[in-house]
Design a protein around this motif. Structure first.
Motif, short mmCIF file in Angstrom:
data_model
loop_
_atom_site.label_atom_id
_atom_site.label_comp_id
_atom_site.label_asym_id
_atom_site.label_seq_id
_atom_site.Cartn_x
_atom_site.Cartn_y
_atom_site.Cartn_z
N ARG A 1 0.83 -1.22 0.00
CA ARG A 1 0.00 0.00 0.00
C ARG A 1 0.85 1.26 0.00
O ARG A 1 0.46 2.29 -0.51
CB ARG A 1 -0.90 0.03 1.23
CG ARG A 1 -2.06 -0.92 1.12
CD ARG A 1 -2.96 -0.86 2.33
NE ARG A 1 -3.47 0.49 2.53
CZ ARG A 1 -4.06 0.88 3.64
NH1 ARG A 1 -4.21 0.05 4.65
NH2 ARG A 1 -4.51 2.12 3.77
N PHE A 2 2.04 1.18 0.60
CA PHE A 2 2.91 2.34 0.71
C PHE A 2 4.25 2.03 0.08
O PHE A 2 4.71 0.90 0.09
CB PHE A 2 3.10 2.72 2.18
CG PHE A 2 1.80 2.98 2.90
CD1 PHE A 2 1.09 4.15 2.67
CD2 PHE A 2 1.29 2.04 3.78
CE1 PHE A 2 -0.11 4.38 3.31
CE2 PHE A 2 0.09 2.28 4.42
CZ PHE A 2 -0.62 3.46 4.19
N TYR B 1 7.08 2.81 1.14
CA TYR B 1 8.15 2.75 2.13
C TYR B 1 7.76 1.81 3.25
O TYR B 1 6.59 1.52 3.46
CB TYR B 1 8.43 4.15 2.69
CG TYR B 1 7.20 4.76 3.34
CD1 TYR B 1 6.91 4.53 4.68
CD2 TYR B 1 6.31 5.52 2.60
CE1 TYR B 1 5.78 5.05 5.27
CE2 TYR B 1 5.17 6.06 3.18
CZ TYR B 1 4.91 5.83 4.51
OH TYR B 1 3.78 6.34 5.08
N ARG B 2 8.72 1.33 3.96
CA ARG B 2 8.48 0.51 5.13
C ARG B 2 9.43 1.00 6.22
O ARG B 2 10.55 1.39 5.93
CB ARG B 2 8.78 -0.96 4.85
CG ARG B 2 7.78 -1.58 3.92
CD ARG B 2 8.19 -3.02 3.60
NE ARG B 2 7.36 -3.53 2.54
CZ ARG B 2 7.55 -3.30 1.26
NH1 ARG B 2 8.56 -2.57 0.87
NH2 ARG B 2 6.74 -3.80 0.37
#
Length: 163
Positions: A152-153, A155-156
């Motif tokens: 969904r994004f 970055y983590r």
């Protein structure tokens, strides 16, 4: 709601398949964006399965899947160089996919295809397959399905405020 529908479909498929085999569960965390059950028989995961990396950059992913199946599920699947008439788990790149870390898993009676735009996407597909087989040992059936997902994004990470 999607979880309830998925659980109902998987339960009904269990009764239509040979009940001597364990059935994989696609209700994994995090739940993929799309899980579409297909008509037809599922894929039997057993020692006759061959893992095929269609690109040299996917060899490490094939080895990772092989080790998981061997150590956790007690299935010593072979790693092969090309798809043969027998049953196989195919890892391949698909440049037409829009998200770099997205993946698609397609399961039918003859094969499991895990494709992504990058090796990272294929790796995440393997993680979903691995979670679906979690806790199962020996032969298992992967019900016929098409699963699509992507992070969904972009970055983590995490933030830790020590104040």
């Amino acid at each position: 709601m999607l979880f309830v529908c998925s659980a109902f479909i998987l339960a009904s498929m269990a009764f239509s398949m040979n009940l001597n085999h364990q059935i994989a569960n696609y209700a994994v965390v995090p739940l993929p964006r799309s899980i579409v059950m297909q008509k037809g028989e599922g894929f039997m995961v057993n020692p006759q399965v061959v893992i095929v990396a269609m690109d040299g950059s996917l060899t490490r992913n094939a080895e990772f899947l092989h080790e998981y199946l061997k150590e956790e599920a007690q299935i010593d699947a072979a790693i092969g160089g090309k798809v043969v008439n027998g049953r196989s788990i195919v890892l391949q790149l698909n440049g037409k996919m829009t998200e770099a870390e997205g993946y698609r898993i397609s399961v039918n009676r003859k094969s499991v295809t895990i494709e992504g735009r990058t090796p990272q996407g294929v790796f995440y597909g393997i993680q979903t397959l691995r979670k679906s087989l979690a806790g199962l040992q020996g032969e298992a059936v992967l019900p016929a399905v098409v699963i699509e997902d992507a992070p969904r994004f972009g970055y983590r990470g995490m933030h830790l405020d020590v104040a």
